[in-house]
Enzyme design. Structure first.
Site, PDB file in Angstrom:
ATOM      1  CB  SER A 168      -0.889  -0.004   1.245  1.00 37.67           C
ATOM      2  OG  SER A 168      -1.525   1.236   1.434  1.00 37.67           O
ATOM      3  CE1 TYR A 181      -4.497  -2.143   4.923  1.00 39.91           C
ATOM      4  CE2 TYR A 181      -4.049   0.134   4.300  1.00 39.91           C
ATOM      5  CZ  TYR A 181      -4.347  -1.165   3.946  1.00 39.91           C
ATOM      6  OH  TYR A 181      -4.491  -1.507   2.625  1.00 39.91           O
TER       7      TYR A 181
END
Length: 285
Positions: A168, A181
């Site tokens: 990501s 995250y």
């Protein structure tokens, strides 16, 4: 998905592709692309209904696929799915580690902490629950490690194969509000590079894609108000993305096929490829 819908076609005929998190928005699209290139796709998901719906759609489009119940945090579950895949399709040639994501349990309400947060009931850094943080971290890190251990064994025996992880933008620069995250995806990128080296003598390539900002069900609450208008966060994201828009899930297909193709990317391993509309390249000025 048909071949003509792909940005380009690679030859994955008779390759066995295992996709974790296959019932999700991103991996549903990527699974269809792999099938359109000839792969036999094993769709793993903790929701068998979602996986089965996708597998049936792939078959209806002329591809080969089957759904399997698989929990990426449970080694026994993965082993059981592996045994079933071996019987149905044979050993894995490709592993797409798509399971992962964030959770409201590990999300802070505000971007910055104030002293008032020490005594506040609003979800913030000081009262972030360990269990929520641990769940998100494990889902992304262990959810990449455990399937890799299970299915790379097939590849090791034949000294051939490719693993693709999903990292990501968080891995390059941490985003506000989602600490678990961000930390986990940074770990996925690091683990991708580590594993690429570890498996290099076995001729197993390991790479990752790092999507920028895509509007999906998972991040809907962060990007859109209940009335459908964009949140302040959406405004910040688009202002920091040179292309000025969110990505479309289909725009992940080209990089995925390139990195998984033995001919196109035979000398590419340990790479984390941003697909972000220029977000990572933009300093803001």
């Amino acid at each position: 998905m048909k071949k003509e819908e792909l940005p380009f076609v690679v030859d994955l005929h008779e390759k066995v592709a295992v996709v974790t998190g296959g019932g999700g928005v991103i991996c549903s699209c990527l699974s269809q692309a792999l099938a359109a290139c000839g792969a036999k796709v094993a769709v793993l998901d903790r929701s068998l209904d979602k996986a089965d719906a996708l597998a049936k759609q792939i078959v209806a489009d002329g591809g080969k696929a089957k759904a399997y119940l698989g929990n990426v945090l449970d080694k026994a579950s993965l082993h059981q799915a592996h045994e079933e895949i071996l019987k149905d399709f044979g050993p894995a040639d490709i592993l797409l580690n798509g399971a992962g994501g964030n959770s409201p349990l590990a999300t802070c309400a505000d971007e910055k902490v104030t002293v008032e947060d020490l005594d506040s009931d609003t979800k913030n850094f000081f009262n972030l629950e360990e269990s929520g943080f641990q769940f998100v971290f494990n889902l992304n890190i262990l959810g990449t490690l455990l399937p890799s251990q299970e299915f790379a064994s097939d590849m090791a025996k034949r000294k051939s194969g490719s693993i693709l992880n999903i990292s990501s933008m968080n891995a390059f620069r941490p985003l506000t509000k989602i600490p678990a995250y961000s930390a986990a995806k940074a770990g996925v990128s690091n683990f991708t590079q580590w594993l690429a080296v570890a498996l290099s003598d076995l001729n197993i390539r390991v790479n990752a894609i790092a999507p920028g900002f895509f509007s999906t069900t998972q991040n809907k609450a962060l990007l859109w108000n209940e009335d459908g208008t964009p949140t302040k966060r959406t405004g910040k994201i688009l202002a920091a993305t040179p292309m000025g828009r969110f990505g479309k899930v289909e725009e992940l297909i080209g990089a995925t096929l390139f990195l998984l193709d033995e001919k196109s990317a035979s000398f590419v391993t340990g790479v984390v490829l941003p697909i972000d509309g220029g977000f990572n390249a933009y300093s803001g000025v």
